[in-house]
Design a protein around this motif. Structure first.
Motif, PDB file in Angstrom:
ATOM      1  N   PHE A  87      12.144   7.589 -56.300  1.00 55.59           N
ATOM      2  CA  PHE A  87      11.702   8.981 -56.295  1.00 55.59           C
ATOM      3  C   PHE A  87      11.808   9.587 -57.691  1.00 55.59           C
ATOM      4  CE2 PHE A  87      11.862   9.188 -51.681  1.00 55.59           C
ATOM      5  CZ  PHE A  87      12.790   8.217 -51.374  1.00 55.59           C
ATOM      6  N   TYR A 105      12.146  13.431 -59.216  1.00 60.22           N
ATOM      7  CA  TYR A 105      12.346  14.842 -58.940  1.00 60.22           C
ATOM      8  C   TYR A 105      12.259  15.610 -60.250  1.00 60.22           C
ATOM      9  CZ  TYR A 105      14.235  13.682 -54.297  1.00 60.22           C
ATOM     10  OH  TYR A 105      14.398  13.237 -53.009  1.00 60.22           O
ATOM     11  N   GLN A 109      13.595  19.185 -62.052  1.00 63.36           N
ATOM     12  CA  GLN A 109      14.567  20.259 -61.908  1.00 63.36           C
ATOM     13  C   GLN A 109      14.427  21.229 -63.069  1.00 63.36           C
ATOM     14  OE1 GLN A 109      18.797  19.206 -61.915  1.00 63.36           O
ATOM     15  NE2 GLN A 109      19.289  21.013 -60.695  1.00 63.36           N
ATOM     16  N   LYS A 131      17.769  25.746 -61.195  1.00 62.36           N
ATOM     17  CA  LYS A 131      17.160  25.543 -59.868  1.00 62.36           C
ATOM     18  C   LYS A 131      17.548  24.173 -59.322  1.00 62.36           C
ATOM     19  CE  LYS A 131      14.729  29.362 -60.148  1.00 62.36           C
ATOM     20  NZ  LYS A 131      15.017  30.520 -59.258  1.00 62.36           N
ATOM     21  N   SER A 132      17.277  23.984 -58.043  1.00 61.19           N
ATOM     22  CA  SER A 132      17.568  22.680 -57.441  1.00 61.19           C
ATOM     23  C   SER A 132      16.378  21.741 -57.676  1.00 61.19           C
ATOM     24  CB  SER A 132      17.845  22.837 -55.949  1.00 61.19           C
ATOM     25  OG  SER A 132      16.678  23.215 -55.259  1.00 61.19           O
ATOM     26  N   PRO A 133      16.596  20.441 -57.530  1.00 59.31           N
ATOM     27  CA  PRO A 133      15.507  19.486 -57.749  1.00 59.31           C
ATOM     28  C   PRO A 133      14.401  19.619 -56.696  1.00 59.31           C
ATOM     29  CG  PRO A 133      17.650  18.403 -57.829  1.00 59.31           C
ATOM     30  CD  PRO A 133      17.880  19.767 -57.281  1.00 59.31           C
ATOM     31  N   LEU A 170      10.954  17.457 -55.223  1.00 60.01           N
ATOM     32  CA  LEU A 170      10.330  16.145 -55.212  1.00 60.01           C
ATOM     33  C   LEU A 170       8.934  16.203 -55.829  1.00 60.01           C
ATOM     34  CD1 LEU A 170      10.510  13.186 -54.141  1.00 60.01           C
ATOM     35  CD2 LEU A 170       9.334  14.015 -52.094  1.00 60.01           C
ATOM     36  N   PHE A 210       7.151   9.860 -54.712  1.00 59.26           N
ATOM     37  CA  PHE A 210       7.929   8.686 -54.365  1.00 59.26           C
ATOM     38  C   PHE A 210       6.996   7.478 -54.400  1.00 59.26           C
ATOM     39  CE2 PHE A 210       6.254   7.776 -50.206  1.00 59.26           C
ATOM     40  CZ  PHE A 210       5.878   9.011 -49.685  1.00 59.26           C
ATOM     41  N   LEU A 218      20.782   7.764 -52.513  1.00 60.57           N
ATOM     42  CA  LEU A 218      20.016   8.536 -53.488  1.00 60.57           C
ATOM     43  C   LEU A 218      20.814   8.708 -54.758  1.00 60.57           C
ATOM     44  CD1 LEU A 218      17.113   9.639 -53.235  1.00 60.57           C
ATOM     45  CD2 LEU A 218      18.120  11.900 -53.284  1.00 60.57           C
TER      46      LEU A 218
END
Lengths: 116, 107
Positions: free
Chosen positions: B34, B36, B38, B42-44, B46, B49, B95
């Motif tokens: 995957f 991601y 970020q 902030k949060s990651p 997607l 994949f 992960l």
């Protein structure tokens, strides 16, 4: 894509108090959720893996009695930071795994915790 | 050996150029990979994949997987200032994340 929510988005608390953070998968069921912590300018750090109906698995160095995790349903996991101290101030992020052929994980928006 | 490694330092690219990010992983049995993105604070989120050898394209993003050499890469074509972020490579299972590569797109 799948949606994961977190509540609250930010919280300020006094040293010694406990704070509960909720993580919800809104449009899918997640048997597994993960809790991460991220300090400024640092990498995501996995704290624990939360499995629905069973005890969480904590990463080495993470105190299970301080960071209580409950995964009571397929859409909700909670993280409680007990007796919080200023060094616990961080960005806490959950993710939920959508079980499929790829086991994709989706992240919540994060909760910024500040302990005074 | 770390599970996932992203060794490149910050990457600066001019607007419109191609940004290339690489990631190696240690578990030969890994199945899904995957990328991601970020943004700061902030949060990651997607981006893509990939689980089959070869290339996978989605808009301006192309992921490339080479299981024999145990690396996965991400190409960002026609880079835009909004692409400025940290890009995280991740491998399925627990992960495991790499440290991430910071990309700065210069207008």
């Amino acid at each position: 894509g799948a949606v994961v929510s977190q509540h609250p988005s930010w919280v300020i608390c006094k040293s010694g108090t406990s704070v509960k953070i909720e993580c919800r998968s809104l449009d899918f069921q997640a048997t597994t959720m993960f809790w991460y912590r991220q300090f400024p300018k640092q990498s995501l750090m996995l704290m624990a893996t939360s499995n629905e109906g069973s005890k969480a698995t904590y990463e080495q160095g993470v105190e299970k009695d301080k960071f209580l995790i409950n995964h009571a349903s397929l859409t909700l996991s909670t993280l409680t930071v007990t007796s919080a101290h200023p060094e616990d101030s961080s960005f806490y992020i959950c993710s939920a795994r959508w079980q499929s052929s790829t086991d994709t994980q989706y992240f919540g928006p994060g909760t910024r915790l500040t302990v005074l | 050996q770390k599970e996932v490694e992203q060794n490149s330092g910050p990457l600066s690219v001019p607007e419109g150029a191609i940004a290339s990010l690489n990631c190696t992983y240690s578990d030969r049995g890994s199945q899904s990979f995957f990328w991601y993105r970020q943004y700061s604070g902030k949060s990651p989120e997607l981006i893509m994949f990939i689980y089959s050898n070869g290339d996978k394209e989605d808009g301006r993003f192309t992921a490339q997987l080479n299981k024999a050499s145990q690396y996965v890469s991400l190409l960002i074509r026609d880079s835009q200032p909004s692409d400025s972020a940290t890009y995280l490579c991740a491998v399925t299972g627990r992960l495991a994340f790499g440290k991430g590569n910071q990309v700065v797109v210069i207008p």
